[in-house]
Design a protein around this motif. Structure first.
Motif, PDB file in Angstrom:
ATOM      1  N   TYR A 176      20.458  -3.623 -10.080  1.00 39.52           N
ATOM      2  CA  TYR A 176      19.577  -2.956  -9.062  1.00 39.52           C
ATOM      3  C   TYR A 176      19.976  -1.631  -8.897  1.00 39.52           C
ATOM      4  N   ILE A 177      19.105  -0.611  -8.407  1.00 39.35           N
ATOM      5  CA  ILE A 177      19.276   0.800  -8.029  1.00 39.35           C
ATOM      6  C   ILE A 177      18.772   0.600  -6.585  1.00 39.35           C
ATOM      7  N   LEU A 178      19.422   1.424  -5.775  1.00 41.66           N
ATOM      8  CA  LEU A 178      19.418   1.528  -4.384  1.00 41.66           C
ATOM      9  C   LEU A 178      18.157   2.674  -4.030  1.00 41.66           C
ATOM     10  N   ARG A 179      17.571   2.359  -2.745  1.00 39.37           N
ATOM     11  CA  ARG A 179      16.584   3.312  -2.385  1.00 39.37           C
ATOM     12  C   ARG A 179      16.716   3.592  -0.803  1.00 39.37           C
ATOM     13  N   SER A 180      16.905   4.650  -0.525  1.00 36.45           N
ATOM     14  CA  SER A 180      16.798   4.986   1.006  1.00 36.45           C
ATOM     15  C   SER A 180      15.362   5.205   1.599  1.00 36.45           C
ATOM     16  N   LEU A 181      15.311   4.728   2.852  1.00 31.56           N
ATOM     17  CA  LEU A 181      13.781   4.759   3.138  1.00 31.56           C
ATOM     18  C   LEU A 181      14.116   5.805   4.713  1.00 31.56           C
ATOM     19  N   PHE A 182      13.101   6.496   4.650  1.00 35.30           N
ATOM     20  CA  PHE A 182      12.990   7.524   5.970  1.00 35.30           C
ATOM     21  C   PHE A 182      11.672   7.354   6.583  1.00 35.30           C
ATOM     22  N   GLY A 183      11.885   6.509   7.643  1.00 32.36           N
ATOM     23  CA  GLY A 183      10.532   6.135   8.568  1.00 32.36           C
ATOM     24  C   GLY A 183       9.827   7.232   9.241  1.00 32.36           C
TER      25      GLY A 183
ATOM     26  N   ASP B 288       3.274   7.846  12.091  1.00 33.76           N
ATOM     27  CA  ASP B 288       1.926   6.979  11.444  1.00 33.76           C
ATOM     28  C   ASP B 288       2.511   5.896  10.609  1.00 33.76           C
ATOM     29  N   THR B 289       3.662   5.283  11.026  1.00 34.36           N
ATOM     30  CA  THR B 289       4.359   4.143  10.725  1.00 34.36           C
ATOM     31  C   THR B 289       4.457   3.827   9.122  1.00 34.36           C
ATOM     32  N   SER B 290       4.612   4.974   8.482  1.00 37.67           N
ATOM     33  CA  SER B 290       4.724   5.113   7.142  1.00 37.67           C
ATOM     34  C   SER B 290       6.399   5.097   6.868  1.00 37.67           C
ATOM     35  N   VAL B 291       6.653   4.895   5.558  1.00 45.36           N
ATOM     36  CA  VAL B 291       8.298   4.895   5.275  1.00 45.36           C
ATOM     37  C   VAL B 291       8.309   6.000   4.053  1.00 45.36           C
ATOM     38  N   ALA B 292       9.046   6.900   3.960  1.00 45.13           N
ATOM     39  CA  ALA B 292       9.178   7.771   2.751  1.00 45.13           C
ATOM     40  C   ALA B 292      10.142   7.434   1.855  1.00 45.13           C
TER      41      ALA B 292
ATOM     42  N   LYS C 243       5.294   2.555  -6.502  1.00 41.62           N
ATOM     43  CA  LYS C 243       4.020   2.034  -6.513  1.00 41.62           C
ATOM     44  C   LYS C 243       3.847   0.681  -5.821  1.00 41.62           C
ATOM     45  N   GLU C 244       2.448   0.536  -5.870  1.00 44.69           N
ATOM     46  CA  GLU C 244       2.202  -0.668  -5.177  1.00 44.69           C
ATOM     47  C   GLU C 244       2.648  -2.030  -5.640  1.00 44.69           C
ATOM     48  N   GLY C 245       3.375  -2.829  -5.286  1.00 42.10           N
ATOM     49  CA  GLY C 245       3.428  -3.986  -6.123  1.00 42.10           C
ATOM     50  C   GLY C 245       5.037  -3.982  -6.462  1.00 42.10           C
TER      51      GLY C 245
ATOM     52  N   ARG D 298       0.860  -1.318  -0.172  1.00 43.69           N
ATOM     53  CA  ARG D 298       0.040  -0.182  -0.262  1.00 43.69           C
ATOM     54  C   ARG D 298       1.104   1.180   0.113  1.00 43.69           C
ATOM     55  N   SER D 299       0.502   2.189  -0.836  1.00 45.81           N
ATOM     56  CA  SER D 299       1.329   3.388  -0.969  1.00 45.81           C
ATOM     57  C   SER D 299       0.751   4.451  -1.674  1.00 45.81           C
ATOM     58  N   GLU D 300       1.432   5.581  -1.572  1.00 47.03           N
ATOM     59  CA  GLU D 300       0.985   6.858  -2.080  1.00 47.03           C
ATOM     60  C   GLU D 300       1.952   7.570  -2.553  1.00 47.03           C
ATOM     61  N   SER D 301       2.020   7.859  -3.755  1.00 45.71           N
ATOM     62  CA  SER D 301       3.248   8.634  -4.250  1.00 45.71           C
ATOM     63  C   SER D 301       4.542   8.040  -3.621  1.00 45.71           C
ATOM     64  N   ASN D 302       5.444   8.764  -2.982  1.00 45.89           N
ATOM     65  CA  ASN D 302       6.526   8.285  -2.628  1.00 45.89           C
ATOM     66  C   ASN D 302       6.463   7.704  -1.063  1.00 45.89           C
ATOM     67  N   ILE D 303       5.028   7.636  -0.446  1.00 44.79           N
ATOM     68  CA  ILE D 303       5.024   7.103   0.682  1.00 44.79           C
ATOM     69  C   ILE D 303       4.478   5.726   0.800  1.00 44.79           C
ATOM     70  N   VAL D 304       5.266   4.875   1.528  1.00 48.26           N
ATOM     71  CA  VAL D 304       4.786   3.646   1.652  1.00 48.26           C
ATOM     72  C   VAL D 304       4.154   3.297   2.936  1.00 48.26           C
ATOM     73  N   HIS D 305       2.786   2.747   2.963  1.00 46.23           N
ATOM     74  CA  HIS D 305       2.302   2.633   4.267  1.00 46.23           C
ATOM     75  C   HIS D 305       2.143   1.260   4.572  1.00 46.23           C
ATOM     76  N   GLU D 306       2.536   0.205   3.726  1.00 47.66           N
ATOM     77  CA  GLU D 306       2.682  -0.895   4.003  1.00 47.66           C
ATOM     78  C   GLU D 306       3.559  -2.012   3.178  1.00 47.66           C
ATOM     79  N   PHE D 307       4.448  -2.765   4.122  1.00 42.44           N
ATOM     80  CA  PHE D 307       5.365  -3.858   3.424  1.00 42.44           C
ATOM     81  C   PHE D 307       4.484  -5.110   3.476  1.00 42.44           C
ATOM     82  N   ASN D 308       4.529  -5.915   2.725  1.00 40.89           N
ATOM     83  CA  ASN D 308       4.027  -7.232   2.786  1.00 40.89           C
ATOM     84  C   ASN D 308       2.688  -7.369   3.791  1.00 40.89           C
ATOM     85  N   GLY D 309       1.686  -6.356   3.398  1.00 44.62           N
ATOM     86  CA  GLY D 309       0.536  -6.210   4.330  1.00 44.62           C
ATOM     87  C   GLY D 309       0.560  -5.830   5.681  1.00 44.62           C
TER      88      GLY D 309
END
Lengths: 400, 511
Positions: free
Chosen positions: A273-280, A284-288, A294-296, A218-229
């Motif tokens: 692979y291209i690397l991505r940084s995650l900022f938690g 709201d328990t999301s990750v930017a 995108k979802e998937g 589950r995500s919205e733009s660059n904000i990921v709300h869920e990994f693996n549900g």
């Protein structure tokens, strides 16, 4: 015809520091007059003093710049809070354009990209390469910003540079535009000297841990709300074995993830692979993400590998030399991820790491070199602009 | 055979374990990086302290020292701002000497005795790290949120000043919190600074001393220069006086010469007058005798073959009448007399010319005997018939000298010798040569010089003669002339027996 001059210093007195930079950069020139000064500074300097002194010493020059987590000059890397580096440019003011966008609430990243590109193009329609330095704060999908720029200049326009940061405290970021200090501002410099071309190469050199896969559910733009549900932040911290109260900046250094590139780019990039940084965001328990996620999207954990980093740098400089085909570089714009600086390599290795880039390209000559430790890097792969993290990005400007 | 589902689960579990191990390894690696960074920073800090020690040596003033120090604190400890305080004994407070990194100017800030006591600043080695609340004075009012403070003391343990590093509220987030870990290196820095400060003070004291001494020397030099100017003026004045004296001396010498010549003129005139009288009288008589001879010759001129007898008779008559033979004898005698008169006159003129040599300022090789003789000729009128001149000339070489000047010496001595002989007497002149010198003795048999006068005879203007008879410069000038020739002149005298002058002259004037 544009001419480039660079210098860096660790002098703590801001007025003296900018003076020394200009004097060293323009050593041998008749005076300190130039047409454009690009300033990269760490957070410890007095920005007002830097700008006013630059203006005093070179009153005809436009001044543009940003804060960063450290600088890389031809003198080497410097990650102290008083690090300062400049690139002074001389030439016809018709051969460059500068633009600055202040932060506006509710303005989309794409729209902002369009705005800054239009500003540039309004000043100079002949621009053939763009040094783009947006603020890393607030975390926004920088690929959208690139798309916004491309919508104005076309997707073939080389966009290099990186995101401005503070010293990895995530408090605030500043851009400089003449005598203005702009919080979370974006800046862009377009060059239109028709005799100049740019080669951009990027490299990360990490190992991909092909075990647990993180799928964006589950995500919205660059904000990921869920990994693996599961709530993204909780899932990430659990996976890394750290409490969910851990400082997001600390988690960022551990939780590096990789996304598979589209086919056919591996050879040029040196990795599929291209690397991505995650900022938690523990609230709201999301990750930017720094890009649209995108979802998937399937992500794998990645681990820093010193040998691969050094090998990757050698590969990158080899490619640049190949592409230069004997031509001497006019200037190098360098962006290195702040997590490739003191957060992951000690001083001696870092010096060697930077030297492994500088020596093969400059061959001991004082080629102007300006770089900073950033929160995201831009660089083309196979003719397409990409947003990278945890990479070194070199943009080598040469004369046709 | 294993159950495939169970095997997959086992593999999944093992994979999870391995992944967990990798992640744990990542954390350990991150910790190691953190530790390595700390070590890097400590190393950089100690290098910065070393570099500071070197830089501070370049400071030329206390202000520069303080400025370098506060900037070095910021560079070394990566803190935002720093201040260097010095302790004011009289006011019992700490005053800001230099500060850097503050957004506002707090140089007027004073830390009073109450604050000093409260913080225990007087204690040696007391490094304080503390958080500052916004309402606490004076640190809070300076906008500080955290400080590290280290006092420094002199050898006797007296408080000298204080070094402070801090982070302001506005930039607190960007800087690492000041931790207790910083204390040892901050203490080392303060000690380093304190010892450098002592060196600096010693250097400054020495510099001040050197500057003071230099100023004194400059002042002395100035005085000397001023004195030199005065001396130069005096020298100039003396030089001018000397020139004037020389001119006067030259005029005196000239006048003395003129006086001597004046005395001589009468004698010389008389000397010349005698032969001239012979010549004049001789010429008159010669004229008369020649008239008589001419009458005889005229008759001879009228002689022809026709009147030979007649004219010869006339001639014989005329010869008898005029005593022709006597006339011819007289003519011969008169010619001899005129010739003698002419020779005598020539001799006097030559003597005068030799005496008054006009080339007196040019060194020449001359015969001393010639000079003595010419002088005697000029003086002859004064000694003839009463003084016998005895010449005992030796075989001496010619002498390099100013001949005219030496003649003047001989004139003075001989003139005095003649004057010293009241009636009859003798003057003996002898010469000899030895070891590159010639010696001239002029000895008279005159009245001699009394002992009480002898020492004064070479003094200028000293004379025993009547006013108008002598200038008193004769012997003084003679002494000067002999000295100029690098020679010597001595006098020996016995009252009633005579005086002897002994002159020694080198043969050459080189060196």
């Amino acid at each position: 015809m544009l001419q480039f001059f660079s210098a860096s210093t660790s002098i703590v007195n801001s007025r003296r520091a900018i003076t020394e930079c200009l004097e060293v950069a323009l050593e041998g020139e008749a005076n300190l007059d130039c047409d454009l000064i690009i300033i990269y500074t760490a957070m410890g300097h007095n920005f007002k003093e830097l700008l006013s002194e630059a203006n005093r010493l070179s009153p005809n020059a436009r001044v543009i710049g940003c804060t960063c987590a450290g600088v890389i000059g031809r003198e080497g890397p410097n990650e102290t809070l008083k690090a300062l580096a400049i690139m002074a440019i001389k030439g016809d003011p018709e051969e460059f354009a500068i633009a600055c966008c202040e932060f506006r609430d509710n303005e989309g990243t794409y729209e902002k990209g369009v705005r800054i590109a239009q500003d540039l193009k309004g000043n100079n329609s002949e621009i053939n390469m763009i040094l783009f330095i947006p603020s890393v704060l607030p975390m926004s999908p920088l690929d959208e910003a690139i798309k916004g720029i491309e919508s104005v200049f076309g997707s073939n326009m080389p966009v290099f540079g990186g995101a401005s940061v503070d010293n990895m405290k995530g408090i605030n970021v500043y851009a400089f535009f003449d005598d203005k200090i702009v919080e979370k501002g974006w800046i862009a410099i377009g060059l239109s000297d028709p005799s100049l071309k740019v080669i951009t190469q990027v490299n990360h050199g990490f190992n991909i841990l092909k075990g647990l896969q993180l799928e964006v559910t589950r995500s919205e733009s660059n904000i990921v709300h869920e990994f693996n549900g599961q709530p993204a932040w909780k899932f990430l911290t659990d996976t890394l074995g750290v409490p969910d109260t851990t400082d997001p900046l600390e988690v960022m250094t551990l939780g590096i993830v990789a996304e598979e590139l589209p086919g056919g780019l591996e050879n040029e990039y040196g990795s599929k692979y291209i690397l991505r940084s995650l900022f938690g965001n523990s609230t709201d328990t999301s990750v930017a993400f720094p890009v649209i996620c995108k979802e998937g999207t399937k992500l794998l954990l990645a681990k820093r590998d010193e040998k691969r980093m050094f090998d990757g740098v050698d590969r990158m400089t080899g490619r640049i030399k190949e592409l230069l085909n004997g031509k001497k570089p006019e200037a190098i714009f360098h962006i290195d991820c702040l997590l490739r600086g003191r957060f992951s390599i000690n001083r001696v290795l870092k010096d060697e790491f930077i030297n492994r880039m500088q020596f093969p390209i400059c061959q001991g000559e004082p080629i102007p070199w300006l770089g900073f430790y950033s929160g995201g890097e831009f660089g083309m792969i196979s003719g397409r602009n990409w947003v990278h993290t945890f990479t070194s990005s070199l943009s080598v400007i040469y004369r046709k | 055979m294993n159950n495939p589902t169970q095997t997959l689960e086992e593999l999944q579990s093992r994979c999870d374990d391995l992944q967990g191990q990798v992640i744990r390894f990542l954390k350990v690696e991150q910790d190691l990086i953190h530790t390595r960074n700390q070590l890097d920073r400590d190393l950089a800090r100690f290098k910065a302290i070393q570099s500071y020690s070197q830089r501070i040596m370049q400071a030329e003033s206390m202000e520069e020292f303080a400025e370098i120090t506060v900037e070095a604190v910021i560079e070394t400890f990566e803190i935002e701002c720093s201040a260097f305080f010095s302790y004011d004994k009289a006011e019992n407070c700490l005053k800001v000497k230099s500060m850097f990194g503050f957004e506002e100017d707090y140089t007027d800030c004073r830390l009073d005795d109450e604050w000093i006591t409260l913080k225990g600043i007087s204690l040696e080695g007391n490094v304080i790290v503390e958080n500052v609340s916004p309402d606490s004075d004076p640190m809070g009012s300076m906008g500080l949120s955290q400080v590290i403070i280290s006092p420094y003391h002199d050898d006797s343990g007296q408080l000298v000043g204080m070094l402070m590093g801090g982070i302001t509220v506005s930039k607190k987030g960007y800087y690492e919190e000041i931790s207790e870990e910083l204390v040892p290196s901050f203490m080392v820095f303060t000690q380093q600074m304190s010892s450098q400060l002592q060196n600096f003070e010693a250097k400054r004291y020495l510099n001040e001393k050197v500057q003071r001494r230099t100023a004194e020397v400059v002042e002395q030099k100035k005085e000397i220069e001023e004195k030199n100017v005065v001396l130069e003026d005096q020298k100039e004045e003396l030089h001018s006086m000397l020139e004037s004296l020389k001119l006067t001396q030259s005029q005196l010498v000239q006048s003395e010469k003129m006086a001597s010549l004046g005395q001589l003129v009468a004698g010389i005139a008389h000397e010349i007058n005698n032969p001239v009288t012979f010549i004049s009288a001789g010429v008159d008589s010669l004229g008369a005798n020649l008239d008589e001879v001419r009458q005889v010759l005229e008759v001879y001129h009228r002689l022809t073959p026709i009147n030979v007898e007649e004219k010869l008779k006339e001639i014989e008559d005329l010869k008898s009448q005029i005593d022709y033979k006597q006339a011819i004898r007289e003519i011969n005698s008169l010619i001899e007399s005129i010739k003698n008169g002419t020779e005598r006159t020539t001799q006097i003129v030559n003597g005068l010319r030799t005496f008054s040599r006009l080339d007196e300022d040019v060194l020449k090789v001359a015969d001393i005997h010639e000079g003595l003789d010419s002088t005697l000729i000029l003086l002859r009128n004064r000694y003839k018939n009463r003084i016998e001149i005895i010449k005992e000339y030796g075989s001496i070489p010619q002498l390099e000298c100013f001949p005219g000047q030496l003649n003047q010496v001989f004139m003075n001595i001989l003139s005095n010798a003649i004057d010293a002989i009241a009636d009859k007497g003798e003057i003996t002149i002898s010469t000899s040569a030895s070891s590159g010198f010639i010696r001239i003795h002029i000895k008279d048999s005159g009245i001699g010089i009394p002992d009480n006068i002898r020492a004064k005879i070479f003094d200028p203007f000293y004379t025993t003669k009547e006013v108008g008879e002598g200038t008193g410069l004769g012997l003084s000038i003679s002494h000067g002339i002999i000295e100029k020739h690098k020679g010597s002149i001595k006098v020996q005298s016995q009252e009633g027996k005579g005086t002897e002058f002994i002159i020694n002259l080198p043969l050459t004037q080189k060196n």
